[in-house]
Design an enzyme around this catalytic site. Structure first.
Site: not given
Lengths: 142, 325, 391
Positions: C293, C343
């Site tokens: 991440y 994103y």
């Protein structure tokens, strides 16, 4: 303004310009619009400005552009020469606000003898009014 | 507009892309001292090259020059065109009329890029050659939904020589109904715009006492009544011994910087610039987030000794600030 | 003792919409498209779906998604809190549901207009998005308002303790960019970045500058999870969920865990990593590629340490040695990550991890990928999943 001029060599990358506070008054907005021959009603007629969703008349981009140019040449002194200005407007300047202009030297071109000053004008109510880059040529020696 | 109306509208406006505004046009006024002085007055520009003939003559310029930022001003159409008081309508006005007829009544200059190729002097003619260079796809903006129109103008002088170039981007938008209503509702009064203050913490059962002490100029640290563990931020139960009983001690406000950041972007109205946020390790052992003030950003470092002061920072807010000790 | 969730569920379908800065569509339209594409990829019909899992912050109601896509009866619906921290948590919910028989075909989805709609970069400066205003009240008056500002505080401390420099952050940013340059779905497709470009990035919250921060994107992704038995009879080779875990660690706050003895690490990810490895009996050496991440560059460093690819304080050296690159020890974020692809709150990362195991990434490493790691957002309660080829 200071009547002596900074030389190219005396300016350092990352150098910060002294901040300048501008009181945004109806007089400045209308005066700037008229001096730039911009008679678009939103810059002098409050009702017209409100019809577009703003609380009051607002500064035209030519005045912002002029203030940005002035801010940089105030700092360089008169023997400098403006080469280009890029202005992007954000939140409008309306009467009653105070705009603080700040700047920083973000590039130096040795061959051309020019520096780039990145400038931001932030008003105390809505934040960034204008952001841009001013390219100015400085004398090699005074 | 329905999708069909929108595509008809877009076809109409797109037909203007690439079009010249008309034949090259000489400014209504040639470069002159009066307009230069009016501009310098209003922008507060005291550069002697613009208004002090004696200084200018002795300078490398050997005479008065116009502020370069006036380049586009020499070509402005002026009052009659802006008010629609003239029979003549240029191509740009025509395009703007189409936007207005379709409800895009808002207009806002949003960007300019101007290059100055030669400085102008009183007596110079400024001739503009403008092309409608681009019309954007529809955009949602803070002001309302609309289109960006980009024009490119080349400026020449009486000798046909190039003196500069300007890209000018204008937003034509449909003002959002809510913001128009909100502003017209208050238009009766001329209340001054209030300077914004810091975003406040809401106050509830578990934290109001801490903020109230700040308002009184004290930085308190919550303490478990049973085991004496200090805790910040305040919470209702002791994580060590599960007691619900607590009191507090007053901090000495002595400490050091455990970590920090300078918040540069985005900038928020009501906050100082530069904005330095520190994670302060207090002498008592707990940490808290607070602003570091009284020094330049470059001076801040992990381990820096600081001393706090609880003080008013704006009309609505009292906060602990930490200064270099 | 390790839970018995390992290899009890498999990912059989993945789907993504186009990623953009302005989708021009509703979030529901994005969710429906992503779910349908994932079902098509699996060779399943909407009527096969009996479970839906998403994030608490997702604006698409389960009833609306089910109705839009044409699902039948849904017996499992669950949501995972904490923003991007929910990413692999959705897999945990899905795996528990199919392992227990509560549902057989579970779709995990996340769709958002993250650039043209509500932007997360605004942090808590406007309307509070999540969590309690009381909590953020200890930060808002001081101007610590955005995710970048909270992460900057940990980053500065980490750099102070370990000697990590901006060079490591740049390498993470550039590695993802180089992958994105070859990924047509990525925002930065065909747009490489030099060190000079990186250094010229706008200052955000020091030491973070513009290219240390992820995209804000519009788009949606969906993952179909079912039982290993059913997976064997579907269109794609099944990708087994070998391990999946999440954790709230001691004294954690939402994004502002500033009060623990050591703030320059991610204790909740340490715990989740140990748990996920224990479930499947694997360790770092068994992981061939990863999707870590990357809302911000430095958080990748701490996760590499949590998952045991290097020791504490050595992650900067690990990345600067080129280990995230195509021929490195751990090719990572091969889609371009959230820094350079899009994103989508880490769910595009799960999609990429599935591709890595299938062998279909646009940047598929030359070496065989038996196991890929994918992690959730950090700062918040977090977790990760280890995916592997079905045996």
């Amino acid at each position: 303004m200071n009547r002596t001029t900074r030389t190219f060599g005396s300016v350092t990358l990352g150098e910060k310009l002294p901040p300048l506070k501008i009181d945004v008054t109806a007089g400045l907005i209308v005066g700037g619009a008229l001096a730039s021959r911009d008679f678009t009603p939103v810059h002098h007629d409050k009702a017209a400005a409100q019809a577009t969703g703003l609380p009051d008349i607002f500064m035209n981009i030519l005045t912002s552009n002029g203030l940005m140019g002035r801010y940089v040449t105030d700092w360089t002194g008169p023997e400098a020469a403006l080469k280009s200005i890029e202005v992007k407007l954000g939140a409008p300047n309306v009467p009653g606000m105070v705009m603080t202009i700040t700047g920083e030297v973000t590039a130096k071109d040795d061959a051309a003898g020019t520096v780039i000053v990145s400038v931001s004008g932030d008003n105390n109510v809505w934040g960034t009014h204008m952001a841009g880059k001013v390219c100015v040529a400085l004398p090699k020696e005074s | 507009m329905t999708p069909a109306e929108t595509s008809a509208f877009e076809a109409k406006i797109r037909a203007y892309v690439g079009r010249e505004m008309g034949p090259p046009k000489r400014g209504n006024d040639d470069v002159n001292l009066a307009m230069i002085r009016h501009w310098a007055e209003v922008t507060g520009d005291e550069n002697p090259l613009y208004t002090d003939a004696e200084f200018a003559a002795a300078s490398s310029r050997k005479g008065i020059i116009a502020p370069p930022t006036m380049l586009g001003i020499w070509a402005m159409e002026g009052y009659p065109m802006a008010q629609g008081h003239t029979g003549k309508v240029d191509v740009q006005r025509e395009l703007h009329n189409i936007f207005e007829a379709h409800g895009f009544t808002g207009v806002l200059g949003t960007n300019t890029i101007t290059e100055f190729h030669r400085e102008l002097r009183p007596g110079d003619q400024v001739i503009s050659h403008t092309v409608i260079d681009n019309i954007s796809a529809p955009k949602k903006t803070a002001r309302g939904h609309g289109y960006f129109i980009e024009t490119v103008t080349r400026f020449t002088d009486q000798h046909g020589q190039d003196v500069g170039r300007q890209v000018f981007r204008t937003l034509r938008f449909m003002p959002s109904a809510e913001s128009v209503a909100a502003n017209q509702a208050q238009s009766g009064g001329d209340a001054k715009l209030k300077a914004p203050t810091r975003i406040q913490s809401p106050r509830g059962h578990d934290n109001a006492w801490w903020w109230e002490a700040i308002d009184q100029g004290k930085l308190l640290i919550q303490r478990c009544k049973r085991c004496g563990t200090l805790r910040h931020p305040p919470r209702p139960m002791c994580g060590e011994c599960q007691s619900l009983e607590w009191d507090s001690i007053e901090s000495s406000l002595e400490g050091e910087v455990y970590s920090y950041t300078e918040v540069s972007y985005p900038k928020f109205p009501g906050y100082p610039d530069p904005l330095l946020c520190g994670l302060i390790q207090l002498k008592e052992g707990t940490r808290l987030v607070a602003n570091i003030v009284g020094c330049v950003p470059e001076a801040v470092h992990v381990g820096m000794k600081v001393r706090g002061k609880v003080e008013r920072v704006d009309d609505a807010t009292v906060l602990p600030n930490f200064y270099p000790a | 003792m390790a839970a018995t969730i390992s290899d009890k569920a498999a990912i059989v379908g993945i789907g993504s919409t186009e990623f953009s800065k302005d989708s021009g569509r509703s979030e529901l339209a994005l969710a429906a498209e992503a779910v349908k594409k994932a079902l098509d990829d699996a060779g399943l019909k909407p009527s096969d779906v009996d479970g839906l899992v998403t994030f608490t912050i997702d604006q698409n109601e389960e009833v609306d998604v089910a109705r839009a896509v044409g699902c039948g009866n849904i017996s499992l619906y669950a949501r995972v809190p904490y923003g991007g921290g929910a990413a692999t948590g959705t897999l945990l919910q899905a795996a528990m549901a199919v392992a227990s028989g509560v549902a057989e075909v579970v779709v995990c989805y996340r769709a958002l207009n993250g650039r043209s709609g509500q932007r997360y970069s605004a942090g808590v400066s406007g309307t509070l998005i999540t969590g309690s205003a009381i909590h953020y009240g200890y930060y808002m008056p001081f101007g610590l308002l955005t995710p970048a500002s909270w992460v900057a505080m940990f980053t500065r401390r980490y750099m102070h303790l370990t000697g990590c420099t901006q060079d490591a952050l740049f390498e993470i940013a550039q590695a993802t960019r180089d992958y994105a340059v070859r990924n047509p779905a990525a925002f930065f497709y065909q747009r490489p970045m030099t060190r000079a470009d990186y250094d010229a990035g706008k200052k955000i919250c020091n030491p973070l500058t513009l290219y240390d921060c992820c995209q804000e994107s519009d788009g949606g992704c969906a993952i179909v999870v079912t039982t290993p038995e059913r997976a064997r009879h579907l269109k794609q080779p099944g990708v087994s969920i070998r391990g999946v875990a999440q954790c709230i660690a001691k004294d954690q706050e939402e994004m502002t865990s500033f009060y623990r003895p050591d703030i320059a690490r991610i204790p909740e990810m340490d715990v989740a990593a140990d748990e996920a490895y224990a479930q499947c009996g694997l360790s770092a050496k068994d992981i061939d590629a990863a999707v870590i991440y990357d809302a911000f560059t430095p958080i990748v460093l701490w996760q590499l340490e949590s998952w045991g690819f290097c020791k504490y304080g050595e992650a900067a050296d690990f990345v600067q040695a080129g280990n995230l690159r195509p021929n490195g020890r751990l090719p990572s974020n091969t889609h371009g990550g959230q820094l350079s692809e899009a994103y989508i709150h880490g769910v595009n990362g799960i999609v990429e991890a599935v591709r890595l195991v299938r062998g279909t990434s646009v940047n598929q490493p030359k070496k065989a990928v038996h196991h890929a790691l994918v992690t959730s957002g950090v700062g918040v309660p977090t977790g990760g999943a280890i995916l592997g080829r079905m045996t």
